[in-house]
Scaffold this active site. Structure first.
Site, PDB file in Angstrom:
ATOM      1  N   ARG A 180      14.178  -2.547   7.885  1.00 19.31           N
ATOM      2  CA  ARG A 180      13.783  -2.416   8.922  1.00 19.31           C
ATOM      3  C   ARG A 180      13.623  -3.491  10.132  1.00 19.31           C
ATOM      4  O   ARG A 180      13.388  -4.800  10.172  1.00 19.31           O
ATOM      5  CB  ARG A 180      12.501  -1.969   8.707  1.00 19.31           C
ATOM      6  CG  ARG A 180      11.884  -0.391   8.534  1.00 19.31           C
ATOM      7  CD  ARG A 180      11.151  -0.270   7.929  1.00 19.31           C
ATOM      8  NE  ARG A 180      10.072  -1.156   8.680  1.00 19.31           N
ATOM      9  CZ  ARG A 180       8.347  -1.234   8.370  1.00 19.31           C
ATOM     10  NH1 ARG A 180       8.138   0.094   7.288  1.00 19.31           N
ATOM     11  NH2 ARG A 180       7.295  -1.219   8.758  1.00 19.31           N
TER      12      ARG A 180
ATOM     13  N   ARG B  13       3.304  -8.263  13.922  1.00 20.75           N
ATOM     14  CA  ARG B  13       2.690  -6.888  13.113  1.00 20.75           C
ATOM     15  C   ARG B  13       1.286  -7.683  12.766  1.00 20.75           C
ATOM     16  O   ARG B  13       0.005  -7.113  12.690  1.00 20.75           O
ATOM     17  CB  ARG B  13       3.501  -6.223  12.154  1.00 20.75           C
ATOM     18  CG  ARG B  13       4.590  -5.734  13.084  1.00 20.75           C
ATOM     19  CD  ARG B  13       5.090  -5.245  12.212  1.00 20.75           C
ATOM     20  NE  ARG B  13       5.230  -4.549  11.319  1.00 20.75           N
ATOM     21  CZ  ARG B  13       6.261  -4.342  10.333  1.00 20.75           C
ATOM     22  NH1 ARG B  13       7.152  -4.916   9.970  1.00 20.75           N
ATOM     23  NH2 ARG B  13       5.646  -3.955   9.121  1.00 20.75           N
TER      24      ARG B  13
ATOM     25  N   LYS C 272       1.147  -0.712  -0.330  1.00 23.93           N
ATOM     26  CA  LYS C 272       0.034   0.341  -0.266  1.00 23.93           C
ATOM     27  C   LYS C 272       1.275   1.423  -0.193  1.00 23.93           C
ATOM     28  O   LYS C 272      -0.056   2.546  -0.934  1.00 23.93           O
ATOM     29  CB  LYS C 272      -1.575   0.081   1.081  1.00 23.93           C
ATOM     30  CG  LYS C 272      -0.382   0.076   2.673  1.00 23.93           C
ATOM     31  CD  LYS C 272      -1.181  -0.254   3.631  1.00 23.93           C
ATOM     32  CE  LYS C 272      -1.342  -0.533   4.452  1.00 23.93           C
ATOM     33  NZ  LYS C 272       0.248  -0.722   5.840  1.00 23.93           N
TER      34      LYS C 272
ATOM     35  N   ARG D 255      -5.470   2.926  12.061  1.00 25.31           N
ATOM     36  CA  ARG D 255      -5.644   1.333  12.585  1.00 25.31           C
ATOM     37  C   ARG D 255      -5.851   1.149  13.240  1.00 25.31           C
ATOM     38  O   ARG D 255      -5.903  -0.325  13.543  1.00 25.31           O
ATOM     39  CB  ARG D 255      -3.863   2.222  12.815  1.00 25.31           C
ATOM     40  CG  ARG D 255      -2.595   1.188  11.618  1.00 25.31           C
ATOM     41  CD  ARG D 255      -1.262   1.221  12.349  1.00 25.31           C
ATOM     42  NE  ARG D 255       0.026   0.129  11.580  1.00 25.31           N
ATOM     43  CZ  ARG D 255       0.455   0.859  10.701  1.00 25.31           C
ATOM     44  NH1 ARG D 255       0.307   1.289  10.424  1.00 25.31           N
ATOM     45  NH2 ARG D 255       1.127  -0.091   9.990  1.00 25.31           N
TER      46      ARG D 255
ATOM     47  N   ARG E 183      12.085  -7.282   2.019  1.00 27.42           N
ATOM     48  CA  ARG E 183      12.542  -6.440   2.058  1.00 27.42           C
ATOM     49  C   ARG E 183      13.322  -5.196   3.131  1.00 27.42           C
ATOM     50  O   ARG E 183      14.151  -5.624   3.863  1.00 27.42           O
ATOM     51  CB  ARG E 183      10.835  -5.515   3.187  1.00 27.42           C
ATOM     52  CG  ARG E 183      10.875  -3.829   2.354  1.00 27.42           C
ATOM     53  CD  ARG E 183       9.480  -3.185   2.975  1.00 27.42           C
ATOM     54  NE  ARG E 183       9.065  -3.608   4.442  1.00 27.42           N
ATOM     55  CZ  ARG E 183       7.679  -2.895   4.863  1.00 27.42           C
ATOM     56  NH1 ARG E 183       6.766  -2.095   3.825  1.00 27.42           N
ATOM     57  NH2 ARG E 183       7.845  -2.850   6.279  1.00 27.42           N
TER      58      ARG E 183
HETATM   59  P1  ADP Z   1       3.768  -1.557   7.609  1.00 29.84           P
HETATM   60  O1  ADP Z   1       5.003  -1.675   6.999  1.00 29.84           O
HETATM   61  O2  ADP Z   1       3.020  -2.228   8.488  1.00 29.84           O
HETATM   62  O3  ADP Z   1       2.619  -0.772   7.180  1.00 29.84           O
HETATM   63  P2  ADP Z   1       4.507   1.217   8.684  1.00 29.84           P
HETATM   64  O4  ADP Z   1       5.195   1.863   8.278  1.00 29.84           O
HETATM   65  O5  ADP Z   1       3.075   1.769   8.388  1.00 29.84           O
HETATM   66  O6  ADP Z   1       4.290  -0.464   8.371  1.00 29.84           O
HETATM   67  O7  ADP Z   1       4.142   0.955  10.153  1.00 29.84           O
HETATM   68  C1  ADP Z   1       5.393   1.045  11.373  1.00 29.84           C
HETATM   69  C2  ADP Z   1       5.276   0.960  12.171  1.00 29.84           C
HETATM   70  O8  ADP Z   1       4.305   3.334  12.799  1.00 29.84           O
HETATM   71  C3  ADP Z   1       4.240   0.689  13.304  1.00 29.84           C
HETATM   72  O9  ADP Z   1       4.180  -1.053  12.978  1.00 29.84           O
HETATM   73  C4  ADP Z   1       3.295   1.211  14.500  1.00 29.84           C
HETATM   74  O10 ADP Z   1       3.981   0.960  15.760  1.00 29.84           O
HETATM   75  C5  ADP Z   1       3.510   2.789  13.778  1.00 29.84           C
HETATM   76  N1  ADP Z   1       2.416   2.932  13.435  1.00 29.84           N
HETATM   77  C6  ADP Z   1       2.103   3.778  12.422  1.00 29.84           C
HETATM   78  N2  ADP Z   1       1.283   3.985  12.598  1.00 29.84           N
HETATM   79  C7  ADP Z   1       0.107   4.254  12.968  1.00 29.84           C
HETATM   80  C8  ADP Z   1      -0.740   4.426  13.391  1.00 29.84           C
HETATM   81  N3  ADP Z   1      -1.720   4.497  12.523  1.00 29.84           N
HETATM   82  N4  ADP Z   1      -1.531   4.098  14.429  1.00 29.84           N
HETATM   83  C9  ADP Z   1      -0.326   3.108  15.635  1.00 29.84           C
HETATM   84  N5  ADP Z   1       0.821   3.048  15.314  1.00 29.84           N
HETATM   85  C10 ADP Z   1       0.544   3.451  14.063  1.00 29.84           C
END
Ligand code: ADP
Ligand code: ZN
Length: 226
Positions: A159, A170, A16, A91, A130
């Site tokens: 990461r 996750r 996404k 989320r 990744r």
């Molecule tokens: P992903 O690859 O899981 O989509 P992201 O880069 O979007 O990962 O987010 C990484 C981390 O940042 C999440 O696992 C969470 O800890 C935190 N995070 C990001 N967006 C949110 C949100 N809207 N609410 C709570 N935590 C968030």
């Protein structure tokens, strides 16, 4: 002209972020990735973000209050007026409710929600492979094969939260906290589902078509005032 407001939903590894970046660039919209914002703030040693880091590294969520404040501030900026693409937010159902309220305050165009669906085994496989740049944080091209960032030459690394055990955590958090958000949106006429387990160009093409269609549907509803 009414704004083009898009939420890109989907589990970690669904692609996404990639699609959100492309779509926002092509339509000249503001892209808001909450994960990128947090990682950037950590690189800048922002105290609130450093606080959130421990939870992120474990695969947990950052608290709703912090996330809602971040998104509210961005969405009310003038450069969000033509519309936005949200990646990584909402989320939780609490965040989704807060977003509806912010959208109401902005009063600018319909909200389109797209769910990017990918089977779990494929997600685990993608996240294990990744790599991101250790300096600028950009995602490396999964088919690129090089060991350096094409943007800044930084070293490519995994990461912290893409480690196998954290990925499984996750995915659990996604099922528990974020799946209910899909149910929150599912009955809306502007909710769409795309198959994310296809070639990226194919996903892009289907997204473009379904978002345009949903915008028309949403705009018509706003016009007739229902
Ligand atoms: P992903 O690859 O899981 O989509 P992201 O880069 O979007 O990962 O987010 C990484 C981390 O940042 C999440 O696992 C969470 O800890 C935190 N995070 C990001 N967006 C949110 C949100 N809207 N609410 C709570 N935590 C968030
Ligand atoms: Zn880089």
């Amino acid at each position: 002209m009414a704004g083009l407001n898009v939420i890109m939903m989907g589990p970690p590894g669904a692609g996404k972020g990639t699609q959100a970046t492309r779509f926002a660039r092509e339509r000249a919209l503001l892209k808001i990735s909450t994960g990128d914002i947090l990682r950037e703030a950590i690189r800048e040693q922002n105290p609130i973000a450093l606080d959130a880091k421990a939870r992120m590294d474990r695969g947990g969520l950052v608290d709703d209050e912090t996330m809602i404040a971040i998104v509210r501030e961005r969405l009310l900026r003038p450069d969000a007026a033509p519309g936005f693409v949200l990646d990584g937010f909402p989320r939780t159902v609490t965040q989704a409710r807060a977003l509806d309220q912010i959208i109401g305050e902005r009063d600018n165009g319909p909200l389109v929600i797209v769910d990017v669906v990918v089977p779990e085994e494929e997600l685990v496989r993608r996240l294990a492979g990744r790599r991101i740049c250790s300096k600028c944080g950009v995602n490396a091209d999964p088919f690129g094969g090089g060991s350096e960032c094409i943007k800044c030459g930084g070293e490519l690394v995994q990461r912290v939260d893409d480690n196998k055990d954290i990925v499984l955590e996750r995915l659990k958090v996604y099922t528990r906290a974020t799946r209910p958000v899909l149910e929150y949106y599912r009955e809306r006429p502007t909710f769409r589902v795309v198959n994310g387990a296809q070639a990226p160009e194919r996903v892009a093409h289907e997204l473009d078509t379904m978002i345009d269609d949903a915008v028309n549907v949403g705009a018509a509803i706003l016009r007739t005032g229902q």
